[in-house]
Design a protein around this motif. Structure first.
Motif, mmCIF file in Angstrom:
data_model
loop_
_atom_site.group_PDB
_atom_site.id
_atom_site.type_symbol
_atom_site.label_atom_id
_atom_site.label_comp_id
_atom_site.label_asym_id
_atom_site.label_seq_id
_atom_site.Cartn_x
_atom_site.Cartn_y
_atom_site.Cartn_z
ATOM 1 N N GLU A 103 -45.008 6.339 18.033
ATOM 2 C CA GLU A 103 -44.356 5.051 18.274
ATOM 3 C C GLU A 103 -45.347 3.895 18.325
ATOM 4 O O GLU A 103 -45.069 2.798 17.804
ATOM 5 C CB GLU A 103 -43.546 5.101 19.570
ATOM 6 N N VAL A 104 -46.490 4.112 18.948
ATOM 7 C CA VAL A 104 -47.476 3.032 19.082
ATOM 8 C C VAL A 104 -47.939 2.552 17.713
ATOM 9 O O VAL A 104 -47.970 1.346 17.436
ATOM 10 C CB VAL A 104 -48.676 3.494 19.931
ATOM 11 N N ASP A 105 -48.301 3.483 16.829
ATOM 12 C CA ASP A 105 -48.749 3.107 15.486
ATOM 13 C C ASP A 105 -47.620 2.466 14.687
ATOM 14 O O ASP A 105 -47.848 1.524 13.921
ATOM 15 C CB ASP A 105 -49.280 4.332 14.740
ATOM 16 N N ALA A 106 -46.402 2.979 14.867
ATOM 17 C CA ALA A 106 -45.263 2.429 14.131
ATOM 18 C C ALA A 106 -45.003 0.979 14.527
ATOM 19 O O ALA A 106 -44.782 0.110 13.668
ATOM 20 C CB ALA A 106 -44.023 3.283 14.383
ATOM 21 N N VAL A 107 -45.047 0.700 15.821
ATOM 22 C CA VAL A 107 -44.823 -0.677 16.278
ATOM 23 C C VAL A 107 -45.989 -1.576 15.883
ATOM 24 O O VAL A 107 -45.805 -2.739 15.519
ATOM 25 C CB VAL A 107 -44.587 -0.703 17.797
ATOM 26 N N SER A 128 -42.189 5.359 27.540
ATOM 27 C CA SER A 128 -42.740 4.880 26.277
ATOM 28 C C SER A 128 -43.913 3.926 26.510
ATOM 29 O O SER A 128 -43.816 2.974 27.286
ATOM 30 C CB SER A 128 -41.659 4.155 25.466
ATOM 31 N N LYS A 129 -45.018 4.172 25.818
ATOM 32 C CA LYS A 129 -46.173 3.281 25.884
ATOM 33 C C LYS A 129 -45.919 1.984 25.119
ATOM 34 O O LYS A 129 -46.567 0.972 25.367
ATOM 35 C CB LYS A 129 -47.407 3.984 25.328
ATOM 36 N N VAL A 130 -44.989 2.019 24.199
ATOM 37 C CA VAL A 130 -44.666 0.837 23.391
ATOM 38 C C VAL A 130 -44.136 -0.294 24.263
ATOM 39 O O VAL A 130 -44.519 -1.459 24.107
ATOM 40 C CB VAL A 130 -43.624 1.197 22.318
#
Length: 327
Positions: A103-107, A128-130
């Motif tokens: 998720e982090v890379d995607a965002v 979630s870290k996002v």
């Protein structure tokens, strides 16, 4: 054809200011950016290529979903894109593949495009870290509300889980098994299982431990032979409709029929579930409507300075032919 002058007039600014906002060519206050973009959306202004031949940058929003292959998220995207088309925004899509680590890379990839805002469906909103990052205006779509998520469009997944379980209990089923993707990959699935446990407890029936499998890997060849032999369920609840259809296929490969031997139910109400024989019993959720609502809320926050708010949509039990009454 709508002109830039009409945009400027509606926004109450000069032609030069409107041009700077829509072309991104100069300093403009955040408030004026919101006014001009709102005016452009209201009058239907579309940017065109400049005299130099270079195209003006079209505003975009970023959307994070777990997987494009699930019809639920395709329906949500359709609602988002239709709403953004009216507003003159493009839509950028990133997938996490139900993997919190991705998720982090995607965002980050979405943020590189400097979006107006983000619409996010994360694996687990509480962890979630996002959502702890420094983000532009954003709306959580499908996940439950959390203290750090002021803008949310969701359904009551726990109550939905309780409703479908109560339906099966009313049909005489007691050995009800819950089959799901990994709970760490979907807080929606976990809440549906919690609702299942609520209903089983209220009926004084022992709840079975959930069977968790990957959401995206080899579902078309899902093997439930050992699971069916171990639990001997009379009914199975799948955490979403796509998985429910795979469960039905697995049951049939095991030499059993649905619903004569085992009843099956799901969640979401995807269109393909109405085309199967028999029609899938499920809890319908208005995914396209939820997507459009998330898009409208995001635009209202990003362009009009509106306060974030939370909306819970209604769900509905759709009785189909995959559940048999054994009372």
């Amino acid at each position: 054809m709508t002109t830039l002058q009409q945009v400027a007039s509606r926004a109450g600014c000069s032609l030069a200011t409107a041009s700077r906002v829509l072309n991104g060519t100069g300093p403009v206050s955040d408030e004026m950016v919101r006014k001009v973009r709102r005016a452009a959306a209201e009058v239907g202004y579309r940017s065109t290529a400049g005299t130099s031949g270079s195209s003006r940058r079209r505003p975009v929003v970023g959307v994070l979903i777990p997987s494009i292959t699930n019809p639920v998220f395709a329906a949500s995207l359709n609602g988002i894109q239709n709403r953004m088309l009216i507003a003159g925004h493009g839509v950028l899509i990133a997938q996490s593949e139900y993997d919190p680590a991705r998720e982090v890379d995607a965002v980050a990839s979405l943020l590189n495009q400097q979006p107006t805002g983000l619409i996010l469906t994360v694996c687990d909103a509480q962890n979630s870290k996002v959502l702890s990052a420094d983000l532009p205006p954003w709306v959580l779509l499908g996940n439950p509300a959390t203290p750090g998520a002021p803008a949310v469009i969701c359904a009551d997944n726990r109550q939905a889980g309780r409703d479908i379980t109560e339906h099966l209990l009313a049909c005489g089923h007691r050995r009800i098994l819950f089959v799901s993707g990994y709970f760490k990959a979907s807080d929606r699935a976990r809440l549906r299982y919690d609702g299942y446990r609520d209903a089983m407890k209220a009926a004084h029936v022992a709840a079975l431990e959930a069977v968790q499998i990957p959401f995206v890997d080899e579902l078309e060849t899902l093997d439930l032979s050992a699971t069916l032999s171990h639990f001997a369920p009379s009914a199975i609840i799948a955490s979403n409709d796509l998985l429910a259809l795979c469960v039905i296929a697995a049951v049939r490969r095991h030499g059993l029929s649905v619903p004569d031997h085992i009843s099956v139910a799901g969640f979401d109400g995807i269109a393909i579930g109405r085309l199967t024989e028999p029609v899938l019993t499920t809890v319908e959720l208005p995914d396209a409507t939820m997507g459009a609502a998330a898009a409208s809320l995001l635009l209202d926050m990003a362009e009009n300075g509106a306060m974030p708010r939370q909306l819970q949509v209604a769900h509905r039990l759709r009785r189909g032919g995959t559940v048999r009454d054994i009372t």
